[in-house]
Design a protein around this motif. Structure first.
Motif, mmCIF file in Angstrom:
data_model
loop_
_atom_site.group_PDB
_atom_site.id
_atom_site.type_symbol
_atom_site.label_atom_id
_atom_site.label_comp_id
_atom_site.label_asym_id
_atom_site.label_seq_id
_atom_site.Cartn_x
_atom_site.Cartn_y
_atom_site.Cartn_z
ATOM 1 N N ASP A 338 0.851 -1.182 0.000
ATOM 2 C CA ASP A 338 0.000 0.000 0.000
ATOM 3 C C ASP A 338 0.889 1.235 0.000
ATOM 4 O OD1 ASP A 338 -1.700 2.040 0.469
ATOM 5 O OD2 ASP A 338 -2.715 1.124 2.171
ATOM 6 N N GLN A 340 0.382 4.282 -0.852
ATOM 7 C CA GLN A 340 -0.162 5.563 -0.403
ATOM 8 C C GLN A 340 -0.081 5.701 1.112
ATOM 9 O OE1 GLN A 340 -3.089 7.415 -2.427
ATOM 10 N NE2 GLN A 340 -2.026 6.786 -4.272
ATOM 11 N N HIS A 341 -0.277 4.597 1.825
ATOM 12 C CA HIS A 341 -0.283 4.706 3.278
ATOM 13 C C HIS A 341 1.028 4.264 3.914
ATOM 14 C CE1 HIS A 341 -4.722 4.573 2.597
ATOM 15 N NE2 HIS A 341 -4.572 5.647 3.340
ATOM 16 N N GLU A 342 1.648 3.223 3.335
ATOM 17 C CA GLU A 342 2.815 2.664 4.004
ATOM 18 C C GLU A 342 4.112 3.082 3.336
ATOM 19 O OE1 GLU A 342 2.097 -1.530 4.016
ATOM 20 O OE2 GLU A 342 0.650 -1.379 5.649
#
Lengths: 505, 326
Positions: A338, A340-342
């Protein structure tokens, strides 16, 4: 048999993604109809339309001749559609009675709840399912199978005509599965139609009357179960055109010493007894269905998650458990699934993201040197040809493919010896994909050991020297990158098949 | 050991009763007059307003929202009572004023609910804003004065007893009984729990999230108005600091009473026991003759109780289901 559900030319788009392409098929009254397809084939989208969560862009669905009230969940429920989702939609704090009746409670003539009648009916419904549990106990204190029975009792109470079951056996034991199947048979005998979604071929062949296969949002076919075998269904699932990446890369560079070795790594329930090696300069692909434990292994190797037993060796040296700093110091880098988040700090600049993992090298006295940071960013922008206005552009303004390159740049800056890529091309376009493959190959040629996790079958076949296939937390087999076919990989990735092919101990 | 402790955590009421008994024993040992019936009635009388507001706030928290503006709402409503009813001021009919106050309380609660559901502002922020705004308004309305002199017919509500039990306690009992009935015997009550337990599923079942949440805030506002009337009737004078800090006391009672701050779980009986315990602690601190130090300790104890309750809730909700222990 009469037709209960008619699905006619259903089309659904999410922005640029065409999730369902003019899907047409029917479900008969009292039929168990299985729905198969790879991850992302459009099964979930269809279920969400059928249960009223999504509104289709085109097409129509009728139940008993009446059109479905699209996007209106309670309305769809009144038409007799009930869903048992993969993830629990039950109210865990409430007891079985409330779970069965919430939203359509029985009341006495003067308006208060008719608790007696509801308790009696709940008991009766559960008895029909051969289940005797404490109906006053909150569901949080029940097993997953018991919760599922309560959900089925709710479906029965709604006098449902179509019951949709999405991977209902995913977390059930063998015995619980048998009980569930008995109940499905009972519902069928009572005239209820069942749309059964599962990856488990054995179950599909055991239960269904007909099977429908989706591939890339398209309806490939609907066949009576007697007309097909496992082979045929798998072929229908994977038989897509793979024009772009059919050519295998012939890299086979001089592979060096073993860079990363896992020995019986176990972290129940995510994965068990995982042993494999990745050599310097080698590209190892890891295939498997979503949820087969691949990302969890990567997280354990990179020190994010702890694990129960087993050893991780980097260049022969055993690693400490659950320590990211150690993993980084040993030369491991991980591009997470991920991004975008991680993987990224989207509101920050490209240079801030690239320098993130190596700030200690960019100091000037106690301060961060903007000059060194900029130079580092520039280096990777050029090397990876990241298309950005400047190193100071905000990362969220970049395209998906270029964002992914920023994540890779961040980890290349740490000069890794082992690079783990989890779904490196998810959501990037074809051009960016090709470039990503070029970067991965170049890194391997420089002697970096590369481990790619991907659900994209052509990608795995295209890029890997060796392919490891995971299934339900176990390493099910290993295939030669050169000779493997999609069918080979799929056969290993699907659970409950007679185990053939190379099986690792 | 685990088998013994876990039910204790999961059945909060038992733990609370043990604490109440222990505390009663210790205080009675130090000061035997603590056990006098008149003193017990005094504690119950002090409990009444707290119990009333706790019934409302409990339902708010069951839906996974929170209301920390109740103390300031008490302040503002008491200022209105003073302004309208006091014979020094407008001197309106007490019955009329009470109706107006009840209406205003419910209205303020509804507005809070609308800000949370339609404005989509987190309730902690909405009610934090109101905590300050309503207190400010109360100070402005009173202009620094202490307003006295209320009709006797009104004062009876706070000073008289019926069958040996203070009238305000009877009113609180009525409200508690109503709330218990609401929770157990109505669709509304069950749906509030469903909404707090799994909001996504609840909405998918067609439950009206806005209406349910607005109801809990309006109910809280209404009960706060009832409590304010009882407080003013008992005190006989109104100043701007009335109700200050009550929001903390009430959230403490609800959480210590076993209502999960993440919604969906909690029993009214536990909350009422917690109300009794917290008010008893406050009263006992006075009995221990600590003087002005007492209120300082009260805050510290309240805070520790909240922490302990939240940690216990966390432990209880992460405990394994009963089957796997056997």
């Amino acid at each position: 048999m009469s037709t209960l559900v008619e699905i006619n030319n259903i089309d659904k788009r999410f922005g640029g993604v065409h999730a369902l392409k003019a899907v047409t098929f029917t479900i008969d009254t009292g039929e168990i109809h299985s729905l198969c397809g790879e991850n992302g084939a459009g099964k979930s989208t269809l279920i969400k339309i059928l249960c009223g969560a999504y509104i289709p862009n085109e097409g129509s669905i009728t139940i008993d001749g009446r059109e479905l009230p699209y996007g209106n969940v309670p309305g769809v429920g009144q038409l007799g559609v009930a869903v048992i989702h993969q993830e629990s939609t039950a109210f865990l704090d409430l007891n079985a009675i409330d779970n069965v009746f919430i939203g359509r409670e029985l009341r006495t003539s003067w308006g208060a709840l008719n608790r007696k009648a509801m308790a009696r009916e709940t008991r009766e419904l559960l008895a029909r399912l051969q289940e005797s549990l404490d109906i006053y106990k909150p569901l949080s204190q029940m097993t997953v199978a018991q919760r599922q029975m309560v959900t089925m009792a709710r479906a029965l109470a709604q006098k449902c005509k179509l019951l949709i079951m999405d991977e209902p056996t995913a977390s059930l034991s063998k015995r619980e599965t048998d009980v569930l199947f008995d109940n499905i048979a009972r519902l069928k005998a009572g005239g209820v139609s069942i749309l059964y979604v599962s990856h488990r071929m054995e179950e599909i062949f055991q239960l269904s009357d007909r099977v429908t296969v989706f591939r890339d949002g398209e309806h490939v076919g609907t066949e009576p179960i007697g007309n097909v075998d496992t082979q045929k269904v798998i072929q229908m699932m994977v038989g897509r055109e793979v024009a772009e990446f059919t050519k295998r890369h012939e890299h086979k560079a001089h592979q060096g010493a073993t860079a990363l070795a896992l020995d019986n790594l176990t972290s129940r329930p995510a994965f068990e007894n995982i042993s494999f090696e990745v050599k310097a300069g080698e590209i190892v692909g890891m295939a498997g269905l979503v949820g087969s434990g691949r990302s969890e292994i990567a997280r354990a190797v990179f020190g994010i998650d702890n694990y129960q037993s087993g050893v991780i060796r980097v260049l022969g040296k055993a690693q400490r458990k659950g320590n990211v700093r150690d993993a980084m110091a040993a030369g491991i880098a991980m591009v997470p699934e991920d991004r975008q988040h991680e993987g990224l700090l989207l509101p920050l600049t490209v240079s801030a993201n690239i320098s993130m993992a190596v700030l200690q090298n960019l100091l000037c006295g106690p301060f961060l040197s903007k000059k060194k940071e900029g130079a580092l960013a520039q280096e990777y922008i050029e090397e990876l040809s990241i298309r950005t206005g400047s190193a100071h552009a905000v990362t969220s303004t970049l395209s998906g493919g270029n964002q992914q390159k920023v994540v890779i740049g961040k980890w290349l800056a740490t000069q890794p010896r082992i690079l783990i890529l989890d779904e490196p091309t998810r959501g990037v376009d074809v051009g960016a994909k090709a470039e990503m493959y070029r970067i991965i190959r170049e890194l391997a040629e420089k002697g970096v050991a590369i481990w790619v996790i991907s659900s994209d079958m052509p990608e795995i076949l295209h890029i890997s020297d060796r392919i490891l296939v995971m299934c339900e937390g176990r390493l099910k087999g290993e295939l030669e990158g050169k000779s493997a076919t999609q069918e080979d990989v799929m056969r290993l990735a699907l659970p409950d098949l007679s185990e053939e092919g190379a099986i690792l101990a | 050991m685990r088998k013994f402790i876990l039910p204790l955590i999961q059945r909060r009421e038992i733990g609370l009763i043990i604490l109440i008994v222990l505390l009663t024993g210790v205080t009675a040992y130090i000061n035997p007059s603590f056990l006098a019936v008149s003193n017990l009635m005094q504690i119950l009388n002090n409990c009444a307003p707290v119990a009333l507001i706790s019934c409302g706030v409990m339902l708010v928290i069951v839906t996974a929202e929170i209301d920390i503006s109740v103390g300031s709402l008490t302040g503002l409503l008491s200022a209105f009572i003073a302004l309208l009813m006091s014979r020094e001021q407008l001197g309106w009919n007490p019955f009329l004023v009470m109706l107006i106050i009840l209406f205003l309380g419910a209205l303020m609660g509804t507005v809070t609910g609308l800000l949370v559901t339609i404005g989509k502002v987190p309730s902690i922020i909405v009610t934090l804003g109101l905590l300050t705004a309503l207190r400010g308004a109360a100070i402005k309305v009173l202009g620094g004065k202490t307003i006295k002199d209320y009709p006797e017919s009104f004062r009876y509500l706070g000073t008289e007893s019926l069958l040996g039990v203070p009238i305000s306690v009877w009113i609180a009992i009525a409200a508690i009984a109503f709330t218990a009935w609401l929770i157990r015997w109505t669709r509304l009550g069950r749906r509030l729990y469903a909404l707090g337990s799994n909001p996504q599923s609840a909405i998918l079942l067609g439950l009206n999230e806005r209406a349910l949440k607005c109801f809990t805030f309006a109910f809280t506002g209404f009960l706060t108005a009832v409590a304010t009337i009882l407080i003013v009737a008992k005190l006989g004078n109104v100043e701007a600091a009335i109700g200050k800090g009550d929001e903390l006391l009430i959230v403490t009672c609800v959480v210590v009473g076993g209502v999960s701050i993440s919604g969906g779980r909690g029993q009214l009986a536990g909350v009422m026991l917690a109300v009794f315990l917290m008010v008893m602690i406050r009263t006992n601190l006075t009995y221990l003759q600590l003087g002005p130090e007492a209120t300082k300790w009260e805050r510290a104890i309240q805070g520790l109780f909240i922490l302990a309750a939240v940690i216990l809730d966390h432990v209880a909700s992460h405990a394994k289901p009963a089957e796997s222990e056997a």
